[in-house]
Design a protein around this motif. Structure first.
Motif, PDB file in Angstrom:
ATOM      1  N   THR A 548     -11.176  22.220 -31.926  1.00  0.00           N
ATOM      2  CA  THR A 548     -11.731  22.539 -30.612  1.00  0.00           C
ATOM      3  C   THR A 548     -13.260  22.543 -30.644  1.00  0.00           C
ATOM      4  OG1 THR A 548      -9.797  23.900 -30.125  1.00  0.00           O
ATOM      5  CG2 THR A 548     -11.742  24.236 -28.757  1.00  0.00           C
ATOM      6  N   GLY A 549     -13.852  21.757 -29.739  1.00  0.00           N
ATOM      7  CA  GLY A 549     -15.287  21.832 -29.507  1.00  0.00           C
ATOM      8  C   GLY A 549     -16.180  21.095 -30.476  1.00  0.00           C
ATOM      9  N   ILE A 550     -15.622  20.398 -31.462  1.00  0.00           N
ATOM     10  CA  ILE A 550     -16.476  19.758 -32.465  1.00  0.00           C
ATOM     11  C   ILE A 550     -17.290  18.609 -31.872  1.00  0.00           C
ATOM     12  CG2 ILE A 550     -14.729  18.121 -33.266  1.00  0.00           C
ATOM     13  CD1 ILE A 550     -15.834  18.567 -36.120  1.00  0.00           C
ATOM     14  N   LEU A 551     -16.836  18.045 -30.750  1.00  0.00           N
ATOM     15  CA  LEU A 551     -17.546  16.927 -30.121  1.00  0.00           C
ATOM     16  C   LEU A 551     -18.442  17.380 -28.977  1.00  0.00           C
ATOM     17  CD1 LEU A 551     -14.642  14.310 -30.113  1.00  0.00           C
ATOM     18  CD2 LEU A 551     -16.402  14.694 -31.851  1.00  0.00           C
ATOM     19  N   GLY A 552     -18.671  18.664 -28.871  1.00  0.00           N
ATOM     20  CA  GLY A 552     -19.593  19.178 -27.859  1.00  0.00           C
ATOM     21  C   GLY A 552     -19.145  18.857 -26.451  1.00  0.00           C
ATOM     22  N   ASP A 553     -19.994  18.150 -25.706  1.00  0.00           N
ATOM     23  CA  ASP A 553     -19.701  17.813 -24.311  1.00  0.00           C
ATOM     24  C   ASP A 553     -18.978  16.477 -24.169  1.00  0.00           C
ATOM     25  OD1 ASP A 553     -20.911  20.120 -23.231  1.00  0.00           O
ATOM     26  OD2 ASP A 553     -22.890  19.212 -23.424  1.00  0.00           O
ATOM     27  N   GLY A 554     -18.458  15.936 -25.266  1.00  0.00           N
ATOM     28  CA  GLY A 554     -17.714  14.691 -25.185  1.00  0.00           C
ATOM     29  C   GLY A 554     -18.535  13.498 -25.612  1.00  0.00           C
ATOM     30  N   VAL A 555     -17.864  12.335 -25.648  1.00  0.00           N
ATOM     31  CA  VAL A 555     -18.452  11.132 -26.222  1.00  0.00           C
ATOM     32  C   VAL A 555     -19.767  10.739 -25.557  1.00  0.00           C
ATOM     33  CG1 VAL A 555     -16.940   9.729 -24.744  1.00  0.00           C
ATOM     34  CG2 VAL A 555     -18.058   8.688 -26.707  1.00  0.00           C
ATOM     35  N   SER A 557     -22.135  12.377 -24.423  1.00  0.00           N
ATOM     36  CA  SER A 557     -23.299  13.212 -24.694  1.00  0.00           C
ATOM     37  C   SER A 557     -23.976  12.846 -26.006  1.00  0.00           C
ATOM     38  CB  SER A 557     -22.897  14.692 -24.728  1.00  0.00           C
ATOM     39  OG  SER A 557     -22.093  14.970 -25.866  1.00  0.00           O
ATOM     40  N   GLY A 558     -23.340  12.005 -26.829  1.00  0.00           N
ATOM     41  CA  GLY A 558     -23.935  11.624 -28.102  1.00  0.00           C
ATOM     42  C   GLY A 558     -24.169  12.815 -29.005  1.00  0.00           C
ATOM     43  N   HIS A 559     -23.247  13.771 -28.992  1.00  0.00           N
ATOM     44  CA  HIS A 559     -23.442  15.047 -29.691  1.00  0.00           C
ATOM     45  C   HIS A 559     -23.376  14.887 -31.205  1.00  0.00           C
ATOM     46  CE1 HIS A 559     -22.979  19.365 -30.472  1.00  0.00           C
ATOM     47  NE2 HIS A 559     -21.944  19.065 -31.237  1.00  0.00           N
ATOM     48  N   ARG A 560     -22.581  13.929 -31.675  1.00  0.00           N
ATOM     49  CA  ARG A 560     -22.263  13.861 -33.101  1.00  0.00           C
ATOM     50  C   ARG A 560     -22.418  12.431 -33.602  1.00  0.00           C
ATOM     51  NH1 ARG A 560     -17.619  13.482 -36.234  1.00  0.00           N
ATOM     52  NH2 ARG A 560     -17.538  14.891 -38.023  1.00  0.00           N
ATOM     53  N   PHE A 561     -22.614  12.289 -34.897  1.00  0.00           N
ATOM     54  CA  PHE A 561     -22.746  10.977 -35.532  1.00  0.00           C
ATOM     55  C   PHE A 561     -21.576  10.075 -35.162  1.00  0.00           C
ATOM     56  CE2 PHE A 561     -21.535   8.511 -39.394  1.00  0.00           C
ATOM     57  CZ  PHE A 561     -22.551   7.556 -39.320  1.00  0.00           C
ATOM     58  N   ASP A 562     -20.380  10.611 -35.171  1.00  0.00           N
ATOM     59  CA  ASP A 562     -19.164   9.887 -34.773  1.00  0.00           C
ATOM     60  C   ASP A 562     -18.664  10.551 -33.489  1.00  0.00           C
ATOM     61  OD1 ASP A 562     -16.715   8.612 -34.577  1.00  0.00           O
ATOM     62  OD2 ASP A 562     -15.808   9.638 -36.290  1.00  0.00           O
ATOM     63  N   PRO A 563     -19.209  10.169 -32.329  1.00  0.00           N
ATOM     64  CA  PRO A 563     -19.003  10.969 -31.110  1.00  0.00           C
ATOM     65  C   PRO A 563     -17.573  10.972 -30.589  1.00  0.00           C
ATOM     66  CG  PRO A 563     -20.174   8.936 -30.600  1.00  0.00           C
ATOM     67  CD  PRO A 563     -20.120   9.029 -32.089  1.00  0.00           C
ATOM     68  N   GLN A 564     -16.739  10.029 -31.025  1.00  0.00           N
ATOM     69  CA  GLN A 564     -15.344  10.012 -30.590  1.00  0.00           C
ATOM     70  C   GLN A 564     -14.377  10.404 -31.702  1.00  0.00           C
ATOM     71  OE1 GLN A 564     -15.757   5.905 -28.660  1.00  0.00           O
ATOM     72  NE2 GLN A 564     -14.298   6.894 -27.299  1.00  0.00           N
ATOM     73  N   ALA A 565     -14.908  10.869 -32.821  1.00  0.00           N
ATOM     74  CA  ALA A 565     -14.083  11.294 -33.965  1.00  0.00           C
ATOM     75  C   ALA A 565     -13.161  10.189 -34.458  1.00  0.00           C
ATOM     76  CB  ALA A 565     -13.270  12.547 -33.606  1.00  0.00           C
ATOM     77  N   LYS A 566     -13.562   8.948 -34.270  1.00  0.00           N
ATOM     78  CA  LYS A 566     -12.712   7.834 -34.667  1.00  0.00           C
ATOM     79  C   LYS A 566     -12.490   7.786 -36.177  1.00  0.00           C
ATOM     80  CE  LYS A 566     -12.205   5.799 -30.595  1.00  0.00           C
ATOM     81  NZ  LYS A 566     -10.900   5.692 -29.924  1.00  0.00           N
ATOM     82  N   ALA A 567     -13.481   8.216 -36.953  1.00  0.00           N
ATOM     83  CA  ALA A 567     -13.397   8.125 -38.408  1.00  0.00           C
ATOM     84  C   ALA A 567     -13.168   9.472 -39.079  1.00  0.00           C
ATOM     85  CB  ALA A 567     -14.663   7.467 -38.968  1.00  0.00           C
TER      86      ALA A 567
END
Length: 591
Positions: A548-555, A557-567
């Motif tokens: 829960t919540g690891i991607l912040g505001d969603g893809v 928003s560019g919150h994370r290095f892998d914003p869609q958790a694909k990897a």
């Protein structure tokens, strides 16, 4: 009289998928219905921005280009086309299809489904769309439509709607509908079901995988397959991987039916044929999910290249030099990716990447002033200073959230080929659901409190026999989880989903007791500060984790290095733990 199975295929898994797939599917073998999925959370934001520029847009323009040739082929072969390419403007796309049909001289009856757009009811929304079910599609096909375009329906509704039309199922045929939803979930992402994005990709030739199709029977069971001679593969593994993709919990909630993923059974029926049986369904929830996108603010990023020695010191210097200009910025994230190798024989492999991402409500704080200040350091910072791109202006980013709304407040409407508007009634409210199935006769997983380190799970994790099993200790070896398990991961708004499965019963007994939530968080330390839920799917020999919540505001928003958790799943597979030697594949013989 029992009707023959419905043969239904997919020709698009996202907006931007292989442009020739529609022709490939129409010419590759027999079909009754061809579907296309063009919508995702990020797509809705893109279409929303298109609509701001031109109110007549808001649909997937690539679908029309595919139809220029495909419309005639579908007409010749008697194939109905169902696609959610209507996006935010299904009526506009339906009119565009009619115009195209007249241009190419193909007589087609076009219908569309609307009522999902609730943007006007949600303050500050760029888009707000309810996830509709397949009943509107069913109504359009019953009225003789050759082409049905929709707005935001669930991805699986593109299959369950035609199946209900083909077999004339009632709205409360929950088991049958659940079977069709399961088939639809397998098909919705196109070549992910035929070997694409597959953990064990080296087993098959996936240079150009074919798109999948399903043969759905009247009882809701199905065979997942593909056209003869196309690339890729359909196996219990590829189907399992897709079944685990972007689901949350054993109950897969939908507007037509709640599908019990813990009842799905897969059987290998030979080359590129996997049968799906046993799926149970329950009444759908009384509310619909509404996906809401907003413009969240402005973002920018700079990637500094750090080469050779003293990488950490070089990174500290840049961060110190930019401290003043970053004061007052709402959100600042620094990430150092140690892609460098010691004594490297190329400059690129001697380099690490220091990434700065900034976000703020004001474009001025994260615009060219900031990026230009970073570039001004070029002759007065660390040795070898350079960046991967020139200074850039700030770009808007989006935020995705979801809300629930009572089904009877959503004006789900089928607009038939003759223009008649038919209101689609909401599903009946559910009774109290039965508890999810649990794996039988299995001891409880052992407690595991360690929180991990840089070297995978703590020593000893993974090798012990299940508590209370009476089994003798097993010889173990330190190895990556991926030596025995596959994984598939993805996003649901700000949450990530990671499905993990194994291929044998002994491996399943080990996985079930080893990969607890605590073990999962130890292997993936970035998940440790988030709530993680584990769901057991015994018939698939699979576990599904929601972070829960690891991607912040969603893809968007560019919150994370892998914003869609694909990897995220592949990172998990690369982590090391103690694995029983007996579970590992035998080493290949050398000649």
């Amino acid at each position: 009289m029992t009707r023959r199975p419905l043969v239904i295929g997919n020709a698009s898994g996202f907006y931007g998928d292989r442009s020739g797939a529609l022709r490939e599917m129409l010419t590759g073998g027999p079909l009754d219905v061809l579907t296309g999925d063009y919508l995702a959370e990020l797509t809705m934001l893109i279409l929303g921005r298109d609509r701001l520029k031109n109110p007549d847009l808001g649909y997937a323009k690539t679908f029309l280009r595919q139809l220029e040739e495909g419309l005639g082929l579908a007409h010749e072969r008697g194939v109905r086309i169902v696609a959610n390419a209507g996006g935010l403007n299904p009526a506009g796309l339906a009119d565009a299809v009619r115009t195209l049909a007249a241009k190419v001289g193909v007589p087609v009856r076009v219908a569309h489904v609307e009522g999902d757009d609730l943007t006007a009811r949600v303050d500050g929304a760029l888009t707000a769309n309810a996830y509709l079910g397949g009943a509107g599609i069913t109504a359009c096909l019953r009225a003789g439509a050759d082409v049905v375009v929709t707005g935001r329906v669930t991805d699986a509704a593109l299959v369950s709607g035609p199946a209900a039309w083909w077999f004339d199922w009632a709205p409360d045929d929950y088991d049958r509908l659940a079977g069709a939803v399961t088939a639809g979930h397998v098909l919705e992402c196109g070549t992910q079901a035929t070997g694409g994005n597959y953990s064990f990709f080296a087993r098959h030739d996936i240079r150009r995988p074919g798109f999948p199709l399903a043969e759905i029977s009247e009882d809701g069971s199905a065979v997942i397959t593909k056209h003869p001679g196309t690339g890729g593969a359909v196996t219990t593994g590829t189907v399992t991987a897709q079944l685990l993709y972007e689901t949350q919990g054993v109950r897969y909630l939908g507007p037509d039916v709640t599908t019990r993923l813990d009842t799905v059974r897969l059987t290998d029926e030979g080359a590129d044929r996997v049968r799906v049986t046993g799926v149970r369904g329950e009444a759908p929830p009384a509310s619909l999910k509404v996906g809401v996108t907003r413009i969240g603010g402005w973002r920018n990023e700079i990637v500094f290249v750090l080469t050779g020695l003293d990488i950490e010191a070089k990174a500290r210097l840049v961060r110190t030099q930019l401290t003043e200009v970053l004061e007052g910025v709402a959100d600042t994230t620094w990430t150092l990716a140690r892609t460098d190798h010691e004594d490297a024989d190329t400059q690129e492999t001697a380099s690490a990447l220091l990434r700065l991402v900034v976000r703020d409500p004001s474009p001025d704080r994260v615009g060219r002033t900031l990026t230009s200040t970073a570039i001004e350091l070029a002759l007065g910072s660390y040795p070898g200073f350079h960046v991967t791109a020139p200074p850039a202006p700030a770009q808007p980013y989006g935020v995705f959230t979801s809300i629930l709304i009572p089904s009877d407040e959503v004006p789900h409407t089928a607009v038939l080929p003759d223009g008649t508007r038919v209101r689609v009634p909401p599903a009946e409210p559910p009774a109290s659901p039965a508890p999810p199935a649990e794996p039988a006769a299995l001891p409880a997983p052992p407690a595991f409190e360690a929180r991990g380190s840089g070297g995978g799970a703590p020593d000893g994790v993974g090798g012990a026999a299940p508590a209370g099993s009476g089994a003798e200790p097993r010889e173990t070896v330190r190895a990556p989880l991926g030596a025995v398990a596959g994984a598939r991961s993805g996003d649901k708004g700000g949450d990530a989903n990671v499905g993990v499965w194994v291929e044998t019963d002994p491996a399943w007994q080990w996985l079930l007791h080893t990969l607890t939530v605590d073990a999962f968080q130890a292997l993936l330390p970035e998940t440790a500060r988030h709530t993680v839920d584990r769901h057991v799917l015994p018939h698939l020999r699979a576990l599904n984790f929601t972070v829960t919540g690891i991607l912040g505001d969603g893809v968007a928003s560019g919150h994370r290095f892998d914003p869609q958790a694909k990897a995220l799943g592949e990172w998990l597979r690369a982590r090391h733990l103690d694995i029983p030697v007996a579970l590992l594949p035998a080493p290949e013989a050398t000649s």
